[in-house]
Design an enzyme around this catalytic site. Structure first.
Site, PDB file in Angstrom:
ATOM      1  CD  GLN A 134      12.169 -47.027  17.509  1.00 40.84           C
ATOM      2  OE1 GLN A 134      12.745 -48.224  17.815  1.00 40.84           O
ATOM      3  NE2 GLN A 134      12.383 -46.200  18.376  1.00 40.84           N
ATOM      4  CG  ASP A 160      11.278 -52.175  22.893  1.00 37.62           C
ATOM      5  OD1 ASP A 160      12.385 -51.837  23.191  1.00 37.62           O
ATOM      6  OD2 ASP A 160      10.793 -52.088  21.543  1.00 37.62           O
ATOM      7  CE  LYS A 174      15.781 -49.126  19.106  1.00 36.05           C
ATOM      8  NZ  LYS A 174      14.561 -49.064  19.660  1.00 36.05           N
TER       9      LYS A 174
HETATM   10  N1  GUN Z   1      10.776 -45.211  20.974  1.00 35.47           N
HETATM   11  C1  GUN Z   1      11.580 -44.429  21.803  1.00 35.47           C
HETATM   12  N2  GUN Z   1      12.119 -45.345  22.789  1.00 35.47           N
HETATM   13  C2  GUN Z   1      11.874 -46.595  22.140  1.00 35.47           C
HETATM   14  C3  GUN Z   1      12.273 -47.878  22.631  1.00 35.47           C
HETATM   15  O1  GUN Z   1      12.970 -48.271  23.729  1.00 35.47           O
HETATM   16  N3  GUN Z   1      11.665 -48.872  21.935  1.00 35.47           N
HETATM   17  C4  GUN Z   1      10.796 -48.773  20.968  1.00 35.47           C
HETATM   18  N4  GUN Z   1      10.230 -49.667  20.373  1.00 35.47           N
HETATM   19  N5  GUN Z   1      10.281 -47.525  20.643  1.00 35.47           N
HETATM   20  C5  GUN Z   1      10.901 -46.360  21.219  1.00 35.47           C
END
Ligand code: GUN
Length: 293
Positions: free
Chosen positions: A96, A119, A52
């Site tokens: 996350q 998100d 990211k």
């Molecule tokens: N863990 C797995 N997929 C995601 C996501 O799309 N966003 C976040 N914050 N954590 C995750």
């Protein structure tokens, strides 16, 4: 059979976003800024967050990574969320997941200002999505919809079977597939652990979206000729031939399923890269105040 190239599609969209950011900066506007909170050292989360941050660079965004050890207490994390809510330079941020078991993920998600919730996990964004209002769509479902759109996969009136009912993928992608519009207008069935006749239901599907996290679950006998199969699985399985010691496996037995398909996404290189690019799009929208003022 057309293999859907998520990597190439993601690269194209990142270039489109980068061009838009260059225009914003040239007009003297602020560069979009994404922050990420990473708790602990889970291997998958480390990889995702690093990807990211790299994607932010490619898009011309500013990014900030905030790290905490796994034994952080819940209140300290909630305070960090509050600080990002108040930070005027930060357009959007993510925490996350998964979080360590002593921290309530739901409490943390609800602490995020929904206007910065890129998100799309906050109940306000989830609720707005379910009734078709402008909102941040969660990244994996949005990435799937973008692939279907860019490859012109017909969805109107299609029987779409979603395997898995998670809050992150199954439920929101089912919502998007059934909504009015293109892509959308599908007749959606969501299958899960308690579903009876799962194989027969899958055999009726024009589109299967597999998001259970069970490697190789979808086999050729479950897929109709000419179906489209979207594989959301990314399970790490041991592989001694790799430097990392593992490889990613999808929920679909690709080699036997692919010959029957009109379209299919591979793992890796299918949905995965699109997830990150959808987060980048949400960050751009947050920076432009395009959804919420
Ligand atoms: N863990 C797995 N997929 C995601 C996501 O799309 N966003 C976040 N914050 N954590 C995750």
């Amino acid at each position: 059979m057309i293999k859907i190239d998520g990597k190439e599609t993601a690269a194209n969209i990142k270039a489109e976003i980068a061009a838009e950011v260059a225009g914003m900066v040239a007009r003297g506007e602020k560069r979009p800024h994404l922050a990420a909170i990473l708790v602990g050292h889970d291997g998958g989360s480390e990889t995702y967050v690093a990807s990211k941050v790299k994607a932010c660079e490619e898009c011309g965004f500013k990014s900030t990574l905030i790290r905490f050890e796994a034994d952080i207490d819940e209140q300290t994390l909630l305070d960090a969320v509050d600080q990002l809510n108040r930070d005027e330079d930060v357009d959007g941020f993510i925490v996350q997941l998964p979080l360590p078991p002593h921290i309530s993920e739901q409490k943390v998600i609800e602490a995020i200002d929904y206007r910065k919730d890129v998100d799309g996990f906050h109940p306000i964004n989830v609720g707005r999505q379910s009734i078709g209002l402008p909102c941040f769509h969660s990244a994996t479902p949005a990435g799937i919809m973008t692939l279907l759109e860019r490859y012109n996969v017909p969805t109107k009136g299609a029987n779409c079977v979603v395997l898995g009912r998670s809050n992150i993928v199954g439920k929101p992608v089912a919502t998007l597939m059934m909504q009015k519009g293109v892509p959308g207008d599908a007749t959606v069935t969501v299958c899960h652990r308690a579903t009876r006749n799962l194989k027969e239901i899958c055999r009726q599907a024009d589109i299967i979206i597999a998001a259970m996290g069970v490697p190789g679950f979808v086999t050729a006998d479950m897929v109709k000729e000419g179906a489209t199969v979207i594989d959301v699985g990314t399970t790490r399985v041991p592989d001694a031939t790799r430097k990392s010691g593992f490889r990613l496996r999808g929920d679909v037995e690709f080699d036997e399923v692919a010959p029957k398909c009109a379209y299919i996404t591979p793992v890796p290189g299918g949905v995965g890269p699109m997830t990150i690019v959808s987060l980048m799009r949400n960050t751009l929208l947050a920076g432009q105040k395009a959804i919420y003022k």
